[in-house]
Scaffold this motif. Structure first.
Motif, PDB file in Angstrom:
ATOM      1  N   ASN A   3      45.251  41.443  34.724  1.00 18.12           N
ATOM      2  CA  ASN A   3      44.833  42.192  35.057  1.00 18.12           C
ATOM      3  C   ASN A   3      45.776  43.627  35.945  1.00 18.12           C
ATOM      4  OD1 ASN A   3      41.945  41.125  36.109  1.00 18.12           O
ATOM      5  ND2 ASN A   3      42.745  39.385  37.140  1.00 18.12           N
TER       6      ASN A   3
ATOM      7  N   LYS B 119      37.493  33.891  45.940  1.00 16.42           N
ATOM      8  CA  LYS B 119      36.871  34.939  47.130  1.00 16.42           C
ATOM      9  C   LYS B 119      35.553  33.797  47.791  1.00 16.42           C
ATOM     10  CE  LYS B 119      38.887  38.935  44.673  1.00 16.42           C
ATOM     11  NZ  LYS B 119      39.061  40.046  44.042  1.00 16.42           N
TER      12      LYS B 119
ATOM     13  N   LYS C  58      36.927  38.936  32.348  1.00 16.14           N
ATOM     14  CA  LYS C  58      35.739  39.253  32.494  1.00 16.14           C
ATOM     15  C   LYS C  58      34.736  40.384  31.764  1.00 16.14           C
ATOM     16  CE  LYS C  58      35.824  39.957  37.219  1.00 16.14           C
ATOM     17  NZ  LYS C  58      35.553  39.778  38.191  1.00 16.14           N
TER      18      LYS C  58
ATOM     19  N   VAL D 114      34.131  43.201  39.462  1.00 15.19           N
ATOM     20  CA  VAL D 114      36.079  44.369  39.837  1.00 15.19           C
ATOM     21  C   VAL D 114      36.715  44.916  38.530  1.00 15.19           C
ATOM     22  CG1 VAL D 114      35.101  44.009  42.396  1.00 15.19           C
ATOM     23  CG2 VAL D 114      36.966  43.042  40.752  1.00 15.19           C
ATOM     24  N   VAL D 115      36.754  44.329  38.051  1.00 14.88           N
ATOM     25  CA  VAL D 115      37.952  44.651  37.002  1.00 14.88           C
ATOM     26  C   VAL D 115      37.461  45.326  35.849  1.00 14.88           C
ATOM     27  CG1 VAL D 115      38.395  41.939  37.815  1.00 14.88           C
ATOM     28  CG2 VAL D 115      37.541  42.615  35.829  1.00 14.88           C
TER      29      VAL D 115
ATOM     30  N   PHE E  62      39.898  43.922  45.458  1.00  9.91           N
ATOM     31  CA  PHE E  62      41.615  44.147  44.107  1.00  9.91           C
ATOM     32  C   PHE E  62      41.102  45.395  43.644  1.00  9.91           C
ATOM     33  CE2 PHE E  62      41.300  44.384  39.202  1.00  9.91           C
ATOM     34  CZ  PHE E  62      42.249  43.841  38.952  1.00  9.91           C
TER      35      PHE E  62
ATOM     36  N   GLN F  52      44.609  37.307  47.372  1.00 15.45           N
ATOM     37  CA  GLN F  52      42.785  37.410  47.515  1.00 15.45           C
ATOM     38  C   GLN F  52      42.221  37.130  48.974  1.00 15.45           C
ATOM     39  OE1 GLN F  52      41.102  36.521  43.824  1.00 15.45           O
ATOM     40  NE2 GLN F  52      42.962  35.401  43.391  1.00 15.45           N
TER      41      GLN F  52
ATOM     42  N   ASN G 214      49.284  37.936  40.122  1.00 13.41           N
ATOM     43  CA  ASN G 214      47.914  38.374  39.585  1.00 13.41           C
ATOM     44  C   ASN G 214      48.457  37.807  37.385  1.00 13.41           C
ATOM     45  OD1 ASN G 214      44.741  38.910  39.100  1.00 13.41           O
ATOM     46  ND2 ASN G 214      45.839  40.301  40.407  1.00 13.41           N
TER      47      ASN G 214
ATOM     48  N   ILE H 273      43.373  32.469  37.693  1.00 12.64           N
ATOM     49  CA  ILE H 273      42.274  32.780  38.229  1.00 12.64           C
ATOM     50  C   ILE H 273      41.416  32.441  37.285  1.00 12.64           C
ATOM     51  CG2 ILE H 273      41.451  35.130  38.283  1.00 12.64           C
ATOM     52  CD1 ILE H 273      43.960  36.115  39.676  1.00 12.64           C
TER      53      ILE H 273
ATOM     54  N   ASN I  56      40.460  33.246  33.500  1.00 12.76           N
ATOM     55  CA  ASN I  56      41.346  34.596  33.092  1.00 12.76           C
ATOM     56  C   ASN I  56      42.562  33.890  32.814  1.00 12.76           C
ATOM     57  OD1 ASN I  56      42.971  36.535  33.107  1.00 12.76           O
ATOM     58  ND2 ASN I  56      41.808  37.136  34.910  1.00 12.76           N
TER      59      ASN I  56
ATOM     60  N   TYR J 256      36.379  32.590  36.935  1.00 15.20           N
ATOM     61  CA  TYR J 256      35.748  33.182  37.997  1.00 15.20           C
ATOM     62  C   TYR J 256      34.474  32.285  37.753  1.00 15.20           C
ATOM     63  CZ  TYR J 256      38.468  37.000  36.428  1.00 15.20           C
ATOM     64  OH  TYR J 256      39.054  37.944  36.147  1.00 15.20           O
TER      65      TYR J 256
ATOM     66  N   ARG K  34      50.400  41.046  48.354  1.00 13.73           N
ATOM     67  CA  ARG K  34      48.531  41.230  48.288  1.00 13.73           C
ATOM     68  C   ARG K  34      48.398  40.066  47.998  1.00 13.73           C
ATOM     69  NH1 ARG K  34      44.803  40.966  44.568  1.00 13.73           N
ATOM     70  NH2 ARG K  34      42.567  41.347  45.753  1.00 13.73           N
TER      71      ARG K  34
ATOM     72  N   SER L   3      36.040  36.058  41.411  1.00 14.80           N
ATOM     73  CA  SER L   3      37.396  35.091  41.270  1.00 14.80           C
ATOM     74  C   SER L   3      36.623  34.325  42.463  1.00 14.80           C
ATOM     75  CB  SER L   3      38.413  36.255  42.127  1.00 14.80           C
ATOM     76  OG  SER L   3      39.736  34.803  42.809  1.00 14.80           O
TER      77      SER L   3
ATOM     78  N   ASP M  35      35.016  43.526  46.411  1.00 10.04           N
ATOM     79  CA  ASP M  35      35.085  41.874  46.304  1.00 10.04           C
ATOM     80  C   ASP M  35      33.801  41.442  48.029  1.00 10.04           C
ATOM     81  OD1 ASP M  35      37.318  42.324  45.228  1.00 10.04           O
ATOM     82  OD2 ASP M  35      38.900  41.649  46.401  1.00 10.04           O
TER      83      ASP M  35
HETATM   84  C1  LMR Z   1      41.698  39.587  42.162  1.00 13.67           C
HETATM   85  O1  LMR Z   1      40.910  40.282  43.208  1.00 13.67           O
HETATM   86  O2  LMR Z   1      42.975  39.764  42.326  1.00 13.67           O
HETATM   87  C2  LMR Z   1      41.438  39.288  40.815  1.00 13.67           C
HETATM   88  O3  LMR Z   1      40.086  38.098  41.665  1.00 13.67           O
HETATM   89  C3  LMR Z   1      40.206  40.763  40.613  1.00 13.67           C
HETATM   90  C4  LMR Z   1      39.475  40.079  39.312  1.00 13.67           C
HETATM   91  O4  LMR Z   1      38.343  39.827  39.643  1.00 13.67           O
HETATM   92  O5  LMR Z   1      39.939  38.991  38.433  1.00 13.67           O
END
Ligand code: LMR
Length: 332
Positions: free
Chosen positions: A211, A91, A38, A31-32, A190, A169, A207, A232, A144, A234, A167, A88, A70
């Motif tokens: 990001n 999630k 990442k 997603v980034v 995200f 996650q 964040n 954060i 990250n 993964y 906001r 992440s 996500d």
């Molecule tokens: C987010 O949703 O803020 C992060 O997890 C995005 C990511 O993959 O770094």
């Protein structure tokens, strides 16, 4: 031959023929942006994997939520529509693996040294193992970095969070963390963050600098507080059926490529985040404030109760194991 052996033999033939056509495609969705720890780790894996398998494997990278957002990306992996992801750690709750949310506990990992002790040791291995019941194999942890807070107002004391729409996650621990600060958490994918900030759907978020910078969050947030209150990272994951059915020599080559790209991704993460924070400061678009030790202590005190309230969800032993590794890393 017994029925079981026959079925096994048939499955092996099927697996071999399923991969008979070359190349084997690995769709790696994330997603980034490409210009993040990442994104760069994924690119490194692609290069190493394709070279190590001499073209028998082709890795197709789909960044920026191009294929899936996500929650959908995890469903897509389970269905086999994509083969590899690196979501992440925050999630995995909706998938039913709540334990990963231990990483979201505020200030639980005080340093990268503590993080390495957890991820490279038995605690990290046991966490990845939990994914197998969901049809997923956890291959590695990618780094990250530590999170900072952003908002359209200065956030210096816990009282500043009162009533702020933040906001988060999809993690219950992050929900509890924001509520402990008096904020109103809101789960958003995200890919929706920038617009939600621009239109005032949320007032702020948390964040990593990398990001924040690559999503241009600093252009729609007036303030950034360097708080390093959370982390954060993964889990790089694959569809188990796909992984298990790979020819053994291909799997071994991919394992090697994953080890090497993990080292690469984890080596660049801090530098990427440092550079992003500098770039944010230089842009002049948001005011960057670093918490003093005293202010940080007040944030920590406000968020500390979350460890207790989330015990039942995450497991007392797991939280204790994290705290133990953290203490050991600090030489306590
Ligand atoms: C987010 O949703 O803020 C992060 O997890 C995005 C990511 O993959 O770094």
């Amino acid at each position: 031959m017994k029925l079981q052996s026959l079925l096994f033999a048939a499955a092996t033939v099927f697996a071999a023929s399923a991969f008979a056509q070359n190349p084997i495609i690995i769709k790696f969705s994330h997603v980034v942006a490409t210009d993040t720890p990442k994104g760069k780790g994924a690119q490194k894996f692609k290069e190493l994997a394709e070279a190590a398998t001499k073209g028998r494997v082709k890795v197709e990278i789909y960044p920026n939520s191009q294929l899936y957002k996500d929650k959908e990306e995890l469903e897509a992996l389970q269905l086999g529509s994509v083969q590899m992801l690196a979501p992440s750690l925050s999630k995995f709750g909706p998938l039913g693996v709540k334990e990963f949310e231990v990483y979201d506990l505020p200030y639980i990992l005080p340093s990268k040294a503590a993080l390495e002790r957890v991820n490279d040791g038995p605690v990290g291995k046991a966490l990845l193992k939990k994914l197998e019941a969901k049809g997923i194999v956890g291959l590695a942890f990618w780094d990250n970095g530590f999170k900072e807070m952003t908002a359209n107002k200065p956030l210096r004391t816990p009282a500043d969070f009162k009533g702020t729409k933040m906001r988060i996650q999809s993690s219950k621990v992050l929900d509890a963390q924001m509520r402990a600060l008096g904020a109103n958490p809101q789960v958003l994918a995200f890919s929706e963050v920038y617009q939600a900030m621009q239109t005032g759907v949320v007032d702020g978020s948390e964040n990593t600098p990398s990001n924040i910078y690559t999503q241009k969050v600093h252009e729609v947030q007036k303030h950034l507080t360097v708080s390093d209150h959370g982390y954060i990272g993964y889990a790089v994951i694959v569809n188990k059926k796909f992984w298990d059915a790979l020819p053994a020599d291909v799997r071994t080559a991919l394992d090697g490529a994953m080890k090497e790209s993990t080292k690469y991704a984890n080596d660049i993460a801090q530098k990427e985040n440092d550079a992003a924070l500098e770039a944010i400061k230089k842009s002049g678009k948001t005011e960057v404030y670093t918490l003093t030790a005293q202010e940080k202590a007040a944030w920590r005190a406000a968020m500390q109760p979350v460890q207790k309230t989330m015990e039942e969800r995450i497991g007392k032993e797991l939280i204790a194991a994290f705290n133990k590794e953290a203490a050991a890393a600090e030489g306590k």
